[in-house]
Design an enzyme around this catalytic site. Structure first.
Site, short mmCIF file in Angstrom:
data_model
loop_
_atom_site.label_atom_id
_atom_site.label_comp_id
_atom_site.label_asym_id
_atom_site.label_seq_id
_atom_site.Cartn_x
_atom_site.Cartn_y
_atom_site.Cartn_z
N ASP A 41 0.84 -1.18 0.00
CA ASP A 41 0.00 0.00 0.00
C ASP A 41 0.89 1.25 0.00
OD1 ASP A 41 -2.77 1.08 0.38
OD2 ASP A 41 -1.83 1.94 2.17
N GLU B 1 1.50 0.23 -4.90
CA GLU B 1 1.04 1.52 -5.42
C GLU B 1 2.24 2.45 -5.50
OE1 GLU B 1 -3.36 2.49 -3.86
OE2 GLU B 1 -1.92 2.32 -2.25
#
Ligand code: CA
Length: 651
Positions: free
Chosen positions: A329, A358
């Site tokens: 993340d 990400e």
């Protein structure tokens, strides 16, 4: 002295520890505790009977040991004994759970000594990782433990729990498979679990009250979340049930990827990091703690003991729980060196463990972009992938502007952008990188570094996005757009990914308001649940996804592994006269694949790239591994559709 330099010196005085025995190391005869707390003046271990309440057994003083660590040995069998660390720094004493805790009590407030061998379910010793041969063979499916089985329509008994996935033969009222069987029927290779480590936003002590949160608020990184277990009060239960879930997926041939949120913690003040080593684990600037996560803080991955912690954590999950991949993340917050170390450490377990994340942040960080694992730096990390916001926004429209459309939903002049996405953000001579301004050139070295998607837990679902951005269009047209989006993701080079339920028109409605939600992280299950009755309403769409997945698996040309092959084997048709059409061939040893996307609401005629008969497998609302018809010369493509035909080279 300049404040920054002062901090640097403060940092330098910290010692680092490289051993692998941090936390509680259990044997039946004794348990050894080791905590890294270099700035502490004194540290004790408090032993408790339970994970909460007034039940202290004793307080044992730790001794200062090497490299900033403190140690203690306690004789006897401490399996299932709870403990905390009492850490005094600058005269202030705080009670904390152990950052290296492998088990915790309710709400993760106290750690627990655990005999991990006893938590293995039957058959776990024989369980092996589920890997694909090449990363581009993977088809990733994002699920939440809660969402997938919580709705009554799932027919699952352990609804919303780890154990929900261990139930076989579960069916909806309409008689369709649900839960694990549903995922298996769809044909994806991996599930990506939304946060399933112990997070803070659900009160595990009161699960009788309806609560919901995605869980992007880590408390204990090395422990499963308690609210997904049948008993969050007994630390061994969540561990065993998590393993049972992994075992069930593996037995179904499905790999398990964890969403890991090392970029920030639930908060600073109550964090075990902050209590054990104040101000070490978080980034700061002149004004105080910084917040690149937009969640209140950002973890300082570049510091040696933070980096070690992250590396130790993923290797622990891979070894102890047989986790097959990790999705980072806000990976753009972590530094490049840490991601390289993660890759290296996991390679020692298996180079087939997937790592991607990400490649962006939620805000400004004091660490310069060039040092962090941003999408634009993927080439410098190596074998760590990043999500392609290029294909997402080019295909379905921007996630920042609800009303904006993309190629598949009618936006004009995106032909070059579609080419960019189709080659997996790798270099291709027929892509105009000068004209393409969304990213800076080809950001990936190899297609396995690119994760293609048009929907994930964030933002509106694909069906909702189409409902809002194309509200004047008919349901039939929006279904066609949805199919085209799916086909563009599943025929792009790279690793395809989609949010669970995309294949049956998943929507995130807000109860009572008629509004659709994007950031539904704390909305009730009503908004977030997977509803299996949608399978009937969107039966054709489900079959289309299932067919596309099977087709992708059957054709190597869609899963090229090398950038060189992308450059050499893919050729875009330059002679197309119609706008909003992109067509290309993929030439492999065995066959020529023709793939064409028509985003116009009228049919278009395209020339086949070679003589002879082509077999059609994907057309209009049909996709699969059976030939639909044969064509030669040219073909008329349906409005808003993907067309795929194949010519075998041999025989
Ligand atoms: Ca929790």
């Amino acid at each position: 002295m300049e404040r920054a330099r002062e901090k640097e010196l403060y940092m330098e005085k910290f010692l680092t520890y490289s051993g692998n025995d941090l936390g509680a190391v259990y044997t039946a005869e004794e348990t050894s505790f080791r905590l890294w707390a270099p700035s502490a003046e004194s540290v004790s271990i408090c032993l408790y009977k339970q994970g909460d309440g007034d039940c202290k057994i004793s307080t044992e003083q730790m001794k200062r040991d090497v490299d900033g660590t403190w140690t203690l040995r306690v004789q006897g069998d401490l399996d299932r004994t709870y403990y905390t660390c009492l850490v005094t720094c600058d005269g202030r004493t705080r009670e904390s759970q152990d950052p290296y805790a492998r088990a915790v009590g309710v709400n993760g407030v106290r750690s627990m000594v655990v005999d991990l061998a006893k938590t293995d379910p039957d058959g776990f010793d024989l369980d092996r990782h589920v890997f694909v041969k090449n990363p581009t063979d993977a088809i990733l499916y994002e699920i939440s433990v809660s969402d997938m089985t919580r709705d009554r329509s799932s027919g699952v008994k352990n609804a919303g729990k780890y154990l929900g996935f261990t139930e076989k033969g579960t069916k909806s009222n309409e008689g369709f498979a649900t839960g694990l069987d549903y995922i298996r029927e769809l044909g994806v290779t991996h599930v990506q679990l939304m946060p399933s480590f112990d997070f803070g936003s659900i009160d595990e002590a009161h699960l009788e009250t309806e609560q919901y949160n995605w869980g992007y608020d880590p408390v204990n990184y090395n422990v499963p979340e308690g609210s997904y277990s049948t008993d969050p009060f007994h630390g061994e239960v969540r561990i065993r049930e998590f393993k049972q879930m992994v075992l069930a997926f593996h037995e179904a041939g499905i790999g398990v990827i964890m969403d890991v949120v090392f970029n920030h913690t639930y908060d600073i003040e109550h964090s075990c990091f902050q209590k054990c080593v104040p101000d070490y684990y978080y980034r700061r600037d002149e004004s105080g703690f910084t917040d690149a996560s937009a969640c209140g803080n950002e973890v300082a991955s570049e510091k040696p003991m933070v980096r070690k912690y992250i590396v130790d954590s993923v290797t622990y999950w891979a070894k102890e729980y047989h986790i097959d991949g990790f999705r980072f993340d806000l990976m753009g917050i972590l530094d490049i060196e840490t991601m390289k170390e993660v890759r290296k450490a996991l390679d020692e377990i298996s180079p087939d463990i997937l790592v991607y994340g990400e490649g962006w942040t939620g805000g400004q960080s004091p660490i310069p972009d060039k040092l962090r694992a941003m999408k634009s730096n993927v080439k410098r990390i190596g074998r760590v992938g990043a999500f392609s916001d290029d294909i997402r926004d080019n295909t379905r429209g921007s996630v920042f502007y609800d009303y904006e459309t993309g190629f598949a939903s009618g936006k004009q002049n995106l032909e070059n952008a579609v080419r960019y996405s189709a080659v997996g953000a790798c270099f291709h001579p027929q892509v105009d990188y000068e004209e393409y301004s969304y990213s800076n050139g080809a950001w990936a070295n190899v297609p396995s570094e690119v994760v293609n998607y048009v929907s994930c837990h964030d933002n509106m679902t694909l069906w909702d996005k189409l409902a809002v951005s194309c509200r004047e269009k008919s349901r039939e047209t929006r279904l066609a757009m949805n199919r085209l989006c799916a086909a563009m993701v599943l025929t792009a080079q790279g690793i395809p990914f989609f949010l669970a339920g995309e294949e049956m028109g998943r929507s995130k409605p807000i109860e009572g308001s008629g509004q659709l939600s994007g950031n539904s992280y704390n909305l009730p299950p009503y908004t977030n649940n997977i509803r299996y009755e949608n399978r009937s309403e969107f039966a054709d769409l489900f079959d289309y996804y299932k067919g596309l997945i099977a087709f992708r698996k059957a054709h190597k040309g869609l899963r090229l592994g090398k950038a060189e092959e992308i450059k050499k084997n893919i050729r875009f048709a330059e002679s197309l006269t119609e706008k909003n059409v992109v067509a290309f061939t993929i030439d492999t040893e065995e066959e020529i694949l023709l793939i064409a996307y028509n985003a116009n609401e009228d049919s278009v005629k395209i020339e086949l790239p070679a003589d002879g008969m082509f077999q059609v497998y994907v057309e209009n609302d049909k996709a699969g591994t059976s030939c639909l018809r044969s064509v030669a010369g040219s073909v008329r493509m349906d409005a808003v559709s993907c067309f795929i035909a194949v010519r075998k080279k041999s025989a």
